[in-house]
Design a protein around this motif. Structure first.
Motif, PDB file in Angstrom:
ATOM      1  N   GLN A 411       0.825  -1.207   0.000  1.00 34.65           N
ATOM      2  CA  GLN A 411       0.000   0.000   0.000  1.00 34.65           C
ATOM      3  C   GLN A 411       0.857   1.254   0.000  1.00 34.65           C
ATOM      4  O   GLN A 411       0.574   2.200  -0.729  1.00 34.65           O
ATOM      5  N   ASN A 412       1.896   1.271   0.839  1.00 31.39           N
ATOM      6  CA  ASN A 412       2.774   2.440   0.868  1.00 31.39           C
ATOM      7  C   ASN A 412       3.803   2.331  -0.244  1.00 31.39           C
ATOM      8  O   ASN A 412       4.511   1.343  -0.366  1.00 31.39           O
ATOM      9  N   THR A 413       3.845   3.356  -1.063  1.00 29.95           N
ATOM     10  CA  THR A 413       4.719   3.342  -2.239  1.00 29.95           C
ATOM     11  C   THR A 413       6.146   3.695  -1.807  1.00 29.95           C
ATOM     12  O   THR A 413       6.525   4.861  -1.777  1.00 29.95           O
ATOM     13  N   ALA A 414       6.911   2.672  -1.464  1.00 34.97           N
ATOM     14  CA  ALA A 414       8.265   2.884  -0.943  1.00 34.97           C
ATOM     15  C   ALA A 414       9.272   2.906  -2.088  1.00 34.97           C
ATOM     16  O   ALA A 414       9.545   1.884  -2.701  1.00 34.97           O
ATOM     17  N   LEU A 415       9.801   4.099  -2.383  1.00 35.13           N
ATOM     18  CA  LEU A 415      10.874   4.247  -3.360  1.00 35.13           C
ATOM     19  C   LEU A 415      12.122   4.728  -2.620  1.00 35.13           C
ATOM     20  O   LEU A 415      12.029   5.502  -1.669  1.00 35.13           O
ATOM     21  N   ILE A 416      13.278   4.255  -3.064  1.00 35.48           N
ATOM     22  CA  ILE A 416      14.532   4.643  -2.419  1.00 35.48           C
ATOM     23  C   ILE A 416      15.215   5.726  -3.243  1.00 35.48           C
ATOM     24  O   ILE A 416      14.970   5.855  -4.450  1.00 35.48           O
ATOM     25  N   SER A 417      16.059   6.518  -2.601  1.00 34.30           N
ATOM     26  CA  SER A 417      16.780   7.555  -3.329  1.00 34.30           C
ATOM     27  C   SER A 417      17.770   6.898  -4.286  1.00 34.30           C
ATOM     28  O   SER A 417      18.398   5.893  -3.968  1.00 34.30           O
ATOM     29  N   GLY A 418      17.881   7.480  -5.458  1.00 33.73           N
ATOM     30  CA  GLY A 418      18.742   6.920  -6.507  1.00 33.73           C
ATOM     31  C   GLY A 418      18.182   7.292  -7.860  1.00 33.73           C
ATOM     32  O   GLY A 418      17.814   8.448  -8.103  1.00 33.73           O
ATOM     33  N   THR A 419      18.096   6.320  -8.756  1.00 36.65           N
ATOM     34  CA  THR A 419      17.510   6.543 -10.079  1.00 36.65           C
ATOM     35  C   THR A 419      16.332   5.600 -10.266  1.00 36.65           C
ATOM     36  O   THR A 419      16.137   4.661  -9.484  1.00 36.65           O
ATOM     37  N   ILE A 420      15.554   5.851 -11.319  1.00 39.11           N
ATOM     38  CA  ILE A 420      14.423   4.970 -11.623  1.00 39.11           C
ATOM     39  C   ILE A 420      14.926   3.559 -11.915  1.00 39.11           C
ATOM     40  O   ILE A 420      14.347   2.569 -11.452  1.00 39.11           O
ATOM     41  N   LYS A 421      16.031   3.464 -12.655  1.00 36.53           N
ATOM     42  CA  LYS A 421      16.575   2.145 -12.988  1.00 36.53           C
ATOM     43  C   LYS A 421      16.957   1.381 -11.734  1.00 36.53           C
ATOM     44  O   LYS A 421      16.654   0.190 -11.592  1.00 36.53           O
ATOM     45  N   GLU A 422      17.623   2.058 -10.784  1.00 32.74           N
ATOM     46  CA  GLU A 422      18.025   1.399  -9.539  1.00 32.74           C
ATOM     47  C   GLU A 422      16.813   0.943  -8.740  1.00 32.74           C
ATOM     48  O   GLU A 422      16.835  -0.105  -8.101  1.00 32.74           O
ATOM     49  N   ASN A 423      15.738   1.721  -8.775  1.00 32.37           N
ATOM     50  CA  ASN A 423      14.526   1.344  -8.054  1.00 32.37           C
ATOM     51  C   ASN A 423      13.827   0.160  -8.711  1.00 32.37           C
ATOM     52  O   ASN A 423      13.284  -0.701  -8.023  1.00 32.37           O
ATOM     53  N   LEU A 424      13.850   0.114 -10.024  1.00 30.10           N
ATOM     54  CA  LEU A 424      13.169  -0.977 -10.724  1.00 30.10           C
ATOM     55  C   LEU A 424      13.927  -2.290 -10.583  1.00 30.10           C
ATOM     56  O   LEU A 424      13.326  -3.357 -10.410  1.00 30.10           O
ATOM     57  N   CYS A 425      15.242  -2.221 -10.645  1.00 31.13           N
ATOM     58  CA  CYS A 425      16.032  -3.456 -10.653  1.00 31.13           C
ATOM     59  C   CYS A 425      16.459  -3.904  -9.260  1.00 31.13           C
ATOM     60  O   CYS A 425      16.745  -5.096  -9.055  1.00 31.13           O
ATOM     61  N   MET A 426      16.501  -2.961  -8.319  1.00 30.30           N
ATOM     62  CA  MET A 426      16.986  -3.276  -6.978  1.00 30.30           C
ATOM     63  C   MET A 426      18.329  -3.997  -7.102  1.00 30.30           C
ATOM     64  O   MET A 426      19.256  -3.480  -7.663  1.00 30.30           O
ATOM     65  N   SER A 427      18.428  -5.223  -6.611  1.00 34.60           N
ATOM     66  CA  SER A 427      19.703  -5.945  -6.691  1.00 34.60           C
ATOM     67  C   SER A 427      19.782  -6.838  -7.933  1.00 34.60           C
ATOM     68  O   SER A 427      20.760  -7.562  -8.122  1.00 34.60           O
ATOM     69  N   LEU A 428      18.743  -6.805  -8.772  1.00 40.19           N
ATOM     70  CA  LEU A 428      18.715  -7.667  -9.968  1.00 40.19           C
ATOM     71  C   LEU A 428      19.513  -7.037 -11.106  1.00 40.19           C
ATOM     72  O   LEU A 428      19.608  -5.810 -11.194  1.00 40.19           O
ATOM     73  N   PRO A 429      20.063  -7.843 -12.003  1.00 35.59           N
ATOM     74  CA  PRO A 429      20.767  -7.282 -13.165  1.00 35.59           C
ATOM     75  C   PRO A 429      19.781  -6.604 -14.121  1.00 35.59           C
ATOM     76  O   PRO A 429      18.631  -7.042 -14.248  1.00 35.59           O
ATOM     77  N   TYR A 430      20.228  -5.534 -14.736  1.00 35.13           N
ATOM     78  CA  TYR A 430      19.364  -4.793 -15.648  1.00 35.13           C
ATOM     79  C   TYR A 430      19.166  -5.573 -16.938  1.00 35.13           C
ATOM     80  O   TYR A 430      20.119  -5.968 -17.604  1.00 35.13           O
ATOM     81  N   GLN A 431      17.889  -5.820 -17.295  1.00 34.63           N
ATOM     82  CA  GLN A 431      17.525  -6.463 -18.561  1.00 34.63           C
ATOM     83  C   GLN A 431      16.550  -5.533 -19.276  1.00 34.63           C
ATOM     84  O   GLN A 431      15.413  -5.348 -18.817  1.00 34.63           O
TER      85      GLN A 431
END
Length: 572
Positions: A411-431
């Motif tokens: 419910q709470n939209t938790a985004l971390i400081s950084g970039t959109i790409k970093e938020n989308l991928c978190m610790s996953l490799p970018y595809q």
């Protein structure tokens, strides 16, 4: 003793700090002996050369002592900062192992205070232990020994004075200890109020509630100040008592030594040496009193720190399976009940969700919707019954394996400081292909593509540089990038307009291999679901398609009519 394991890792630097501080104290004990020699041999015999030589010796002692103190300070700082770093690392690691129940009990503001303020108190205690705790006892014992060497009878005055001083210090320490525990708890309250105010500043302004919140904050800081003043008054008695006892002992030494000087058993220089040694004991005890004050604070912090380190999550990672073989029956609830305290929130739930099925969950506030989905990923463990995923109890999976297959949008939209790409991928490799598909399904691709920096666009803390709807779409995209076999959407489209929400639900239907659980307050958001679960006070009162529920479920019908008629009102 628990703290010693952290100090042991830096035992060499701690030991060197101790050794150099003892060297400094040993040099300090030599000063009264040199001064006595100056008085008796130099001044008494008018020997100027001897006085100058002794002066050079005193300067040499001072310089060597200063160098030893610098080295000790360096090693003390290195050890204390290293211990603090290790404590914070272990605390942060332990906090990340907590389940929701442990986080609910300890609370975020308290954990932040413990990570920062309480660890600083421990660092200060470790530094003072190396720098001062070694010096003070050595000076006291050394001064007593030197006093015995000069005059055995007069040294008994030192012993009696030291005992009286020790009793005074111990009494004041015992009286002040409870205050420091209360002060740390009050700091937690202040941190909580500050966090609430900073997080809800817009709400506070909207209701013109600044004065009330300011007064509330001032009241808590006043309470903390009052406790500090109380303990300060108690500790303020220490120095007057100490000076009174020591100066009284010096008077007795001077009076008693006068008789021995007259009979020739004691020299004037030795009397000065005895007075200096008494002052050394005074200084050592004052330092020790300050150390004890620091230890009182550190004791309260120590207990709070090790409460964090020793708190074990109720959800234990005792599973053995590291892989999940998907089956037709994806999620099964078998007579599941759950309660946060003694009272159950969910009551005897029995249902099955098939692989690839889209299930909606709806119900009034407090019906248990979010609680239900939190049980699937073992954020909490059930009170009774069992939950199975892919034919196995969720307790039988490794937590990492279980949660790898579940994508949550909370419910709470938790985004971390950084970039959109970093938020989308978190610790996953970018595809690129996966990210683009996730943005398209979540309806975020349009506004992201219009940003000058695209995926490299910055995200400030909490994602405050995006609107509520944009943040929700980004969190949905993040869950899709994870590519979990189970997708849980917990009322995450509340900020979306109806057209965007409809497009999102249509896109989600295209994910055929993903089992989807959608929580929403809107019946329009759940129409496309294969089945809809209706919760009422923690019980399932309906679980069927939209059309069938309108016929058979009174609660669902009331919700639907309240949202689709002009004067409808739902009181469920």
């Amino acid at each position: 003793m628990k703290l010693l394991k952290y100090v042991k890792e830096y035992k060499y630097s701690a030991s060197l700090g101790f050794i150099f501080k003892i060297f400094e104290a040993a040099l300090e004990l030599c000063v009264p002996v040199v001064m006595a020699s100056v008085i008796d041999k130099g001044i008494g015999h008018h020997n100027t050369n001897y006085i100058l030589k002794c002066g050079l010796v005193l300067i040499g002692l001072a310089l060597c002592g200063y160098l030893f103190a610098l080295v000790c300070q360096w090693y003390a700082s290195k050890t204390s900062q290293s211990v603090g770093t290790a404590l914070r690392k272990d605390m942060y690691h332990q906090i990340n192992q907590y389940d929701d129940a442990a986080l609910d009990r300890l609370t975020a503001p308290s954990l932040v205070t413990r990570l920062i303020n309480d660890v600083v108190q421990i660092q200060l205690a470790v530094a003072l232990t190396i720098r001062l705790t070694s010096r003070a006892p050595f000076l006291m014992i050394g001064s007593l020994f030197m006093a015995f060497m000069i005059s055995g009878s007069l040294s008994m005055i030192f012993v009696v004075g030291a005992i009286i001083l020790a009793v005074s210090m111990l009494s004041i320490t015992v009286l002040s200890m409870p205050y420091f525990a209360r002060i740390q708890k009050l700091l937690d309250k202040i941190a909580l109020i500050a966090r609430e105010n900073l997080k809800g500043v817009r709400v506070i302004r909207a209701f013109s509630n600044q004065e009330y919140e300011t007064n509330r904050f001032h009241q808590e800081t006043k309470n903390q100040k009052d406790e500090q003043v109380k303990v300060g008054k108690i500790q303020a008695m220490l120095n007057p008592f100490t000076y009174l006892i020591v100066n009284f002992a010096i008077i007795i030494i001077i009076y008693a030594s006068g008789f021995q000087i007259n009979v020739g058993t004691l020299t004037q220089g030795e009397v000065i040496a005895l007075v200096n040694y008494m002052n050394s004991i005074l200084q050592a005890l004052i330092v020790f009193a300050n150390v004890l004050s620091t230890y009182n604070k550190a004791t309260a912090s120590y207990e709070r720190i090790f409460e964090v380190l020793e708190t074990k999550p109720q959800v234990q990672d005792e599973g053995i399976y590291e892989t999940m073989v998907l089956q037709d029956k994806m999620i099964e609830f078998d007579d599941v009940s759950f309660g946060y305290t003694n009272k159950d929130v969910l009551h005897h739930l029995n249902f099955t969700i098939k692989k690839g099925e889209t299930v909606g969950i709806i119900g009034g506030t407090g019906a248990g919707k979010s609680t239900l989905v939190s049980l699937i990923g073992r954020n909490y463990d059930v009170t009774s019954g069992q939950i199975k995923i892919a034919g196995r109890r969720i307790q039988d999976y490794k937590l990492a394996t279980l949660r790898k297959h579940i994508s949550y949008v909370l419910q709470n939209t938790a985004l971390i400081s950084g970039t959109i790409k970093e938020n989308l991928c978190m610790s996953l490799p970018y595809q690129e292909e996966v990210v683009n598909q996730a943005l398209e399904v979540s309806q975020a691709k349009e506004f992201v593509s219009l940003l000058p920096q695209g995926l490299e666009s910055p995200v400030v803390q909490g994602g405050k540089n995006f609107s509520g709807g944009q943040r929700q779409r980004l969190t949905i995209a993040r869950a899709l990038v994870k590519q979990g076999d189970i997708l849980v959407l917990d009322d995450c489209s509340s900020a979306l307009d109806y057209a965007t929400d409809a497009a999102l639900q249509k896109q989600l239907q295209q994910l055929k291999d993903v089992t989807k659980i959608v929580i929403s307050q809107r019946t329009s958001s759940l129409k496309r679901c294969d089945r809809i679960m209706v919760l009422y006070h923690g019980e399932i009162v309906g679980f069927d398609s939209h059309d069938q529920l309108l016929k058979d479920c009174i609660v669902y019908k009331e919700i639907y009519e309240s949202q689709n008629s002009k004067d409808g009102d739902y009181h469920g």
